[in-house]
Design an enzyme around this catalytic site. Structure first.
Site, short mmCIF file in Angstrom:
data_model
loop_
_atom_site.label_atom_id
_atom_site.label_comp_id
_atom_site.label_asym_id
_atom_site.label_seq_id
_atom_site.Cartn_x
_atom_site.Cartn_y
_atom_site.Cartn_z
N HIS A 17 0.87 -1.20 0.00
CA HIS A 17 0.00 0.00 0.00
C HIS A 17 0.89 1.23 0.00
CE1 HIS A 17 -3.89 2.07 1.33
NE2 HIS A 17 -3.01 3.03 1.11
N HIS A 19 1.54 5.39 -1.72
CA HIS A 19 1.18 6.55 -2.55
C HIS A 19 2.46 7.13 -3.10
CE1 HIS A 19 -2.99 6.69 -1.03
NE2 HIS A 19 -2.43 6.16 0.04
N LYS A 103 -9.30 -0.37 -6.36
CA LYS A 103 -9.35 0.32 -5.07
C LYS A 103 -10.68 1.04 -4.89
CE LYS A 103 -7.97 2.19 -1.21
NZ LYS A 103 -6.82 2.77 -0.60
N HIS A 140 -10.61 1.13 1.29
CA HIS A 140 -10.47 2.12 2.35
C HIS A 140 -11.73 1.95 3.21
CE1 HIS A 140 -9.06 6.02 4.05
NE2 HIS A 140 -10.28 5.94 4.55
N HIS A 178 -4.84 -0.52 5.76
CA HIS A 178 -4.43 0.26 6.94
C HIS A 178 -5.40 0.14 8.11
CE1 HIS A 178 -7.17 2.96 4.87
NE2 HIS A 178 -6.28 3.38 4.01
N ASP A 251 1.33 2.64 3.61
CA ASP A 251 0.46 3.79 3.39
C ASP A 251 1.26 5.09 3.45
OD1 ASP A 251 -1.82 5.11 2.69
OD2 ASP A 251 -2.64 5.18 4.71
#
Ligand code: DOR
Ligand code: ZN
Length: 348
Positions: A17, A19, A103, A140, A178, A251
């Site tokens: 995970h 970004h 996602k 999420h 997460h 994350d």
């Protein structure tokens, strides 16, 4: 007395995970991932989100063209689900290897989630297809109803969304991203092997006192928000049991410091340079180093049905002070736990 370890050698980990953002920010942060991890599940929530094969191909090429020489790194792309996503496009992207997962962002749950899902009933056709082709669904897990307390968003999501979803699509493969609560830990532990979860270093090492006592800490602000110690303890216990359902997902979500240190600061923690050392610290504190490798390097690929990495990485016991390595006159990025000392150092 038990002899202290002075080094840990494990299979090279992957980040399930991450970004990476876009443009100059991507160029700044990517080398910190590609020097440690072999692969990463790349989140699609760019300002202009990655919603189809065309945008994913373009984004993947940009990532590949910025990997420093000598680093070996495979970005695994995800498709941002909207209420208008086309199941055929998703299936084609999965079969051709451009997408590894889909996602779900509930609309308004986090950074760049405006195009996300308002009503899960509107994406039944996509969910049916994902179940059929066994394409992983990364979630999420937070409700966004303004009447629900921010600390209860994850637990309510399990009740309101995940339970009905799994009743309807029992074979759907889902990753609860997460996770931050004892309710999520209990849910994952009591589910079958179609459900896995990532756990971040920050949710393992912080509780909400760290965020809020003696001054508010904008660099500890993220979604899901850091919870109370009860929840932190449940997450730590989950990894110390060696369950194969939990795996590494940092994350890491960089925002320039001026955007976090603001009267309305953004959620997201940039932890790539420190994450692996923090995980090692936590596993050691829990007397569970024997499960460190499976958490970092085996459970994730097994869940995603991908090969495990063969090469190794070494961490040595050496105190190092965390610095903000990325600094420019205009923009700076604050590294998670900046100013503190960690005892495990990742040798590249
Ligand atoms: O804190 C967060 N930041 N949580 C997320 O889910 C997204 C991320 C971001 O992209 O900034
Ligand atoms: Zn994220």
């Amino acid at each position: 007395m038990v002899k202290q370890l002075d080094k840990i050698v494990i299979r090279r980990p992957d980040d399930w995970h991450l970004h990476l953002r876009d443009g100059n920010l991507l160029k700044l942060v990517l080398p910190y991932s590609s020097s440690i991890y072999n692969r990463a599940i790349v989140m699609p929530n760019l300002i202009s989100p990655i919603i189809d094969i065309k945008s994913a191909t373009h984004y993947r090429n940009f990532i590949l063209s910025n990997i420093p020489q000598g680093h070996i790194f495979t970005p695994l792309m995800t498709c941002y689900l909207t209420e208008y996503s086309n199941p055929n496009e998703i299936e084609e992207g999965f079969n051709s290897g451009i997408f590894t997962a889909v996602k779900i962002y509930p609309a308004f749950s986090t950074t760049n989630s405006f195009y996300g899902i308002n009503n899960i009933k509107n994406i039944n056709k996509v969910l049916e297809r994902l179940q059929k082709i066994q394409m992983p669904l990364s979630m999420h897990c937070e409700v966004t109803d303004i009447n629900i307390d921010i600390f209860d968003r994850e637990a309510r999501f399990i009740e309101d969304i995940i339970h009905p979803l799994r009743n309807k699509f029992p074979e759907l493969k889902i990753i609860m991203e997460h996770i931050s609560t004892k309710e999520a830990v209990e849910y994952v532990e009591s589910s079958d092997d179609k459900v896995g979860a990532t756990i971040t270093p920050h949710h393992l090492i912080l509780n909400r006192n760290d965020l809020l006592v003696n001054g508010i800490k904008p660099h500890f602000y993220c979604f899901p928000i850091i919870k109370s110690k009860i929840h932190q303890t449940a997450l730590r216990k989950a990894i110390s049991n060696g369950s194969s359902k939990f795996f590494l997902g940092t994350d890491s979500a960089p925002h320039f410091a001026y955007r976090k240190e603001s009267s309305c600061g953004c959620a997201g923690i940039f932890n790539t340079p420190t994450a692996l050392s923090i995980y090692a610290t936590v596993f050691e504190e829990l007397n569970a180093i024997r499960y460190f490798e499976s958490f970092c390097s085996e459970n994730g690929p097994r869940f995603y049905n991908l090969p495990i990495n063969e090469d190794k990485i070494t961490l040595i016991r050496r105190p190092w002070k965390i610095k903000n390595i990325i600094n420019s006159s205009t923009y700076s990025l604050v590294t998670f736990l900046e100013g503190r000392t960690l005892n495990w150092f990742v040798k590249n």
